[in-house]
Write a protein that holds these residues in place. Structure first.
Motif, PDB file in Angstrom:
ATOM      1  N   ALA A 124       0.836  -1.207   0.000  1.00 25.21           N
ATOM      2  CA  ALA A 124       0.000   0.000   0.000  1.00 25.21           C
ATOM      3  C   ALA A 124       0.871   1.258   0.000  1.00 25.21           C
ATOM      4  CB  ALA A 124      -0.922  -0.015   1.217  1.00 25.21           C
ATOM      5  N   THR A 125       1.922   1.254   0.832  1.00 25.85           N
ATOM      6  CA  THR A 125       2.807   2.427   0.892  1.00 25.85           C
ATOM      7  C   THR A 125       3.551   2.613  -0.436  1.00 25.85           C
ATOM      8  OG1 THR A 125       3.104   2.104   3.262  1.00 25.85           O
ATOM      9  CG2 THR A 125       4.755   3.455   2.152  1.00 25.85           C
ATOM     10  N   MET A 126       4.039   1.510  -0.995  1.00 23.21           N
ATOM     11  CA  MET A 126       4.780   1.624  -2.266  1.00 23.21           C
ATOM     12  C   MET A 126       3.864   2.186  -3.352  1.00 23.21           C
ATOM     13  SD  MET A 126       7.333  -1.647  -2.417  1.00 23.21           S
ATOM     14  CE  MET A 126       6.437  -3.022  -1.776  1.00 23.21           C
ATOM     15  N   THR A 127       2.628   1.675  -3.392  1.00 23.42           N
ATOM     16  CA  THR A 127       1.696   2.143  -4.420  1.00 23.42           C
ATOM     17  C   THR A 127       1.432   3.641  -4.261  1.00 23.42           C
ATOM     18  OG1 THR A 127       0.658  -0.031  -4.413  1.00 23.42           O
ATOM     19  CG2 THR A 127      -0.594   1.751  -5.416  1.00 23.42           C
ATOM     20  N   SER A 175      13.136  -1.334   7.924  1.00 19.85           N
ATOM     21  CA  SER A 175      11.744  -0.965   7.670  1.00 19.85           C
ATOM     22  C   SER A 175      11.759   0.428   7.047  1.00 19.85           C
ATOM     23  CB  SER A 175      10.941  -0.946   8.964  1.00 19.85           C
ATOM     24  OG  SER A 175       9.732  -0.253   8.702  1.00 19.85           O
ATOM     25  N   ALA A 176      11.145   0.551   5.879  1.00 18.24           N
ATOM     26  CA  ALA A 176      11.209   1.824   5.151  1.00 18.24           C
ATOM     27  C   ALA A 176       9.835   2.478   5.054  1.00 18.24           C
ATOM     28  CB  ALA A 176      11.812   1.608   3.765  1.00 18.24           C
ATOM     29  N   GLU A 177       9.003   2.234   6.073  1.00 18.62           N
ATOM     30  CA  GLU A 177       7.658   2.844   6.091  1.00 18.62           C
ATOM     31  C   GLU A 177       7.715   4.324   6.482  1.00 18.62           C
ATOM     32  OE1 GLU A 177       4.558   1.732   5.382  1.00 18.62           O
ATOM     33  OE2 GLU A 177       5.172  -0.312   4.904  1.00 18.62           O
ATOM     34  N   GLY A 178       8.741   4.701   7.226  1.00 20.40           N
ATOM     35  CA  GLY A 178       8.810   6.075   7.759  1.00 20.40           C
ATOM     36  C   GLY A 178       9.216   7.100   6.707  1.00 20.40           C
TER      37      GLY A 178
END
Ligand code: B4P
Length: 196
Positions: A124-127, A175-178
């Protein structure tokens, strides 16, 4: 003769799904640590921009979110590495390997890999990131349909690469969500913990 020239080259593979922030974090690493950054995607896009027949073929594949042929990418990377060897021996190879065979061929024919940096992010984040970039990037692959296909390619073909290097204890997962800065804090901790 290539192997002799490349002797002593240190290679870190940088892997992550489409839009995981690989290119973005590599730019940060270069600023702080002085590695040479080679992105397979950038090299392919440069070939497309040249307007060559080969570039047109590559563009059609990238537009579908599929992987271009192994020989094509490996050749581009190897040439780029050789042209930089007089400046540095530490390379960040970004967006490569995307399938297991790419990793094995690179290590057999170019140089061994010392470490793998893996940026883990949800689909979802990548999209969301890629759709945002698509508003201004002009890239043929930053649209909803191609992004879906790129994610599929990542899960089916690139995930086995991570498992393979994980079994050799070479993978460092971040983790690369931030935010870009938050992710870079984690990258720095890892870079500072290693002897380059
Ligand atoms: P790539 O060029 O590797 O494209 P990518 O996966 O989108 O990564 P990129 O580095 O551009 O984006 P980033 O995550 O930094 O590949 C494109 C295509 O080329 C492939 O689909 C394939 O067809 C072909 N290809 C490439 N390598 C190949 C190979 N080895 N073999 C075969 N085919 C190959 O950033 C994305 C966006 O997110 C940016 O706008 C950025 O600003 C933003 N962003 C990054 N980090 C963020 C954060 N923490 N927070 C918010 N936004 C962030």
């Amino acid at each position: 003769p290539l192997r002799e020239e490349e002797e002593g080259a240190k290679v870190m593979f940088v892997i992550g799904g489409p839009g995981s922030g690989k290119g973005t974090q590599c730019a940060n690493i270069v600023k702080q640590y002085g590695f040479c950054h080679l992105s397979s995607g950038d090299l392919l896009r440069a070939e497309v921009a040249s307007g060559s027949e080969r570039g047109k073929r590559l563009n059609a594949i990238m537009e579908k979110g599929e992987l271009v042929s192994l020989d094509e990418v490996l050749g581009l990377l190897r040439d780029a590495m050789i042209s930089k060897l007089s400046e540095t021996k530490c390379f960040l190879i970004d967006g490569y390997p995307r399938e297991l065979e790419q990793g094995k061929r690179f290590e057999n024919e170019v140089a061994p890999c010392s470490a793998v940096l893996y940026f883990e992010v949800s689909d979802a984040t990548m999209t969301a990131r890629l759709l945002e970039r698509g508003k201004s990037s002009g890239r043929v692959d930053d649209n909803e349909e191609t992004i879906k296909k790129r994610l599929e390619t990542f899960h089916n073909q690139t995930k086995p690469v991570i498992d393979y290097y994980d079994s050799q204890n070479k993978v460092h997962k971040i983790s690369a969500e931030g935010s870009i800065d938050e992710v870079f804090v984690e990258v720095k901790k890892y870079m500072d913990s290693k002897q380059w």
